[in-house]
Design an enzyme around this catalytic site. Structure first.
Site, PDB file in Angstrom:
ATOM      1  N   HIS A  14       4.373  -5.211  10.109  1.00 42.62           N
ATOM      2  CA  HIS A  14       4.936  -4.634  11.330  1.00 42.62           C
ATOM      3  C   HIS A  14       5.117  -5.700  12.397  1.00 42.62           C
ATOM      4  CE1 HIS A  14       4.536  -0.244  10.528  1.00 42.62           C
ATOM      5  NE2 HIS A  14       3.564  -0.640   9.728  1.00 42.62           N
ATOM      6  N   HIS A  45      -7.649  -0.759   5.820  1.00 39.01           N
ATOM      7  CA  HIS A  45      -6.570   0.137   6.237  1.00 39.01           C
ATOM      8  C   HIS A  45      -6.431   1.269   5.225  1.00 39.01           C
ATOM      9  CE1 HIS A  45      -2.914   1.319   8.278  1.00 39.01           C
ATOM     10  NE2 HIS A  45      -2.211   1.217   7.155  1.00 39.01           N
ATOM     11  N   HIS A 101       0.844  -1.195   0.000  1.00 34.06           N
ATOM     12  CA  HIS A 101       0.000   0.000   0.000  1.00 34.06           C
ATOM     13  C   HIS A 101       0.877   1.241   0.000  1.00 34.06           C
ATOM     14  CE1 HIS A 101       0.767  -0.705   4.265  1.00 34.06           C
ATOM     15  NE2 HIS A 101       0.312   0.490   4.575  1.00 34.06           N
ATOM     16  N   ASP A 127       5.726   4.492   5.131  1.00 33.41           N
ATOM     17  CA  ASP A 127       6.547   3.492   5.826  1.00 33.41           C
ATOM     18  C   ASP A 127       6.528   2.138   5.124  1.00 33.41           C
ATOM     19  OD1 ASP A 127       3.855   3.159   6.603  1.00 33.41           O
ATOM     20  OD2 ASP A 127       4.405   2.277   8.526  1.00 33.41           O
ATOM     21  N   HIS A 128       5.907   2.082   3.950  1.00 35.05           N
ATOM     22  CA  HIS A 128       5.919   0.870   3.126  1.00 35.05           C
ATOM     23  C   HIS A 128       6.420   1.179   1.714  1.00 35.05           C
ATOM     24  CE1 HIS A 128       3.791  -1.770   6.012  1.00 35.05           C
ATOM     25  NE2 HIS A 128       3.398  -0.596   6.467  1.00 35.05           N
ATOM     26  N   ASP A 182      -0.375  -3.971   6.024  1.00 34.38           N
ATOM     27  CA  ASP A 182      -1.030  -3.497   7.248  1.00 34.38           C
ATOM     28  C   ASP A 182      -2.497  -3.902   7.306  1.00 34.38           C
ATOM     29  OD1 ASP A 182       1.374  -2.365   7.852  1.00 34.38           O
ATOM     30  OD2 ASP A 182       0.676  -0.287   7.867  1.00 34.38           O
ATOM     31  N   HIS A 200       1.321   3.939   1.951  1.00 33.72           N
ATOM     32  CA  HIS A 200       1.850   4.668   3.099  1.00 33.72           C
ATOM     33  C   HIS A 200       3.378   4.728   3.046  1.00 33.72           C
ATOM     34  CE1 HIS A 200      -2.050   4.033   5.630  1.00 33.72           C
ATOM     35  NE2 HIS A 200      -2.148   5.041   4.782  1.00 33.72           N
TER      36      HIS A 200
END
Length: 250
Positions: free
Chosen positions: A172, A111, A54, A58-59, A133, A56
């Site tokens: 995560h 999400h 996805h 942090d990905h 996530d 975001h």
């Protein structure tokens, strides 16, 4: 088929997917190229693709940096507007081969409204799923863009129907906190208590399996009477919403 977890940031995972038969690798959510590239190089195999779960940061935030080091890599994902470098837009049910591996894209909203989980099988029958996530070990992602119905569809109608021995690799390392919360919802679940004991001293809790998540994850158990009794609701989508709110405030 082999999977190498690469811890990134404070609690993220990137993954190296190794297709030993074809002599190539893919990376999943390579958020920190400085950590991912040495892991790729350690395999002595060619990096051939990026799979993004996805958008975001942090990905997907490492895609551009990785592409500077490996120009021309195909980048798979579900959101052409928000995933840097995307070249292969995926829809629900899309299938393709990565070397000798069969890859099945699953849209898993909740999400975000464009998340993709990657269900992958090799020729020996080994099965894995990268869930980003959407599904965590013992938990699920916050509902930033989707609804409880979306997450119910993703977890129960899609991921829960995968073969029970499918290995789960989440985005995560939230497992210990997730299991502490799960025990407040279902304190008499013996399999959950055992899993919490088993994970207590583990640095990396990946992979789980679909079978373990069905037995221990409250978000995968919203159809179970014990969970419904704990939140005083019987409609599973309502149960999903209540348990998610509880976790948000835990």
């Amino acid at each position: 088929m082999k999977v190498i977890p690469v811890p990134c940031l404070s609690d993220n995972y990137a993954y190296i997917l190794v297709d030993e038969k074809a002599g190539q690798v893919a990376v999943i959510d390579p958020v920190e190229p400085a950590k991912v590239i040495p892991a790729v190089e350690s395999t002595k195999m060619k990096l051939k693709a990026v799979f993004t779960t996805h958008h975001h940061a942090d990905h997907a935030g490492g895609n551009s940096g990785l592409l500077k080091a490996f120009p021309g890599l195909p980048v798979y994902g579900g959101d052409e507007q928000r995933i840097p470098g995307l070249t292969k837009k995926l829809g629900d049910g899309d299938k393709f081969m990565f070397g000798s591996l069969s890859v099945h894209a699953m849209q898993t909203f909740g999400h975000t409204t464009s998340s993709i989980c990657y269900y992958i099988q090799d020729e020996t029958g080994d099965k894995i799923v990268f869930t980003g996530d959407t599904l965590f070990v013992g938990g699920c992602g916050r509902l930033f863009e989707g609804s409880p119905q979306d997450m119910y569809n993703s977890l129960i109608k899609k991921l829960a129907t995968l073969p029970k021995d499918t290995k789960v690799y989440a985005g995560h390392e939230y497992t210990k906190a997730n299991l502490r919360f799960a025990l407040t919802v279902e304190p008499n679940n013996e399999e959950l208590k055992e899993k919490a004991r088993r994970c207590a001293d583990m640095k990396c809790t990946m992979p789980s399996t679909i079978a373990e998540e069905l037995a221990t994850n409250p978000f995968m158990r919203v159809n179970q009477p014990d969970i419904q009794k704990a939140v005083d609701a019987t409609d599973p989508v309502e149960v999903m919403a209540i348990v998610r709110r509880m976790k948000d405030n835990f």
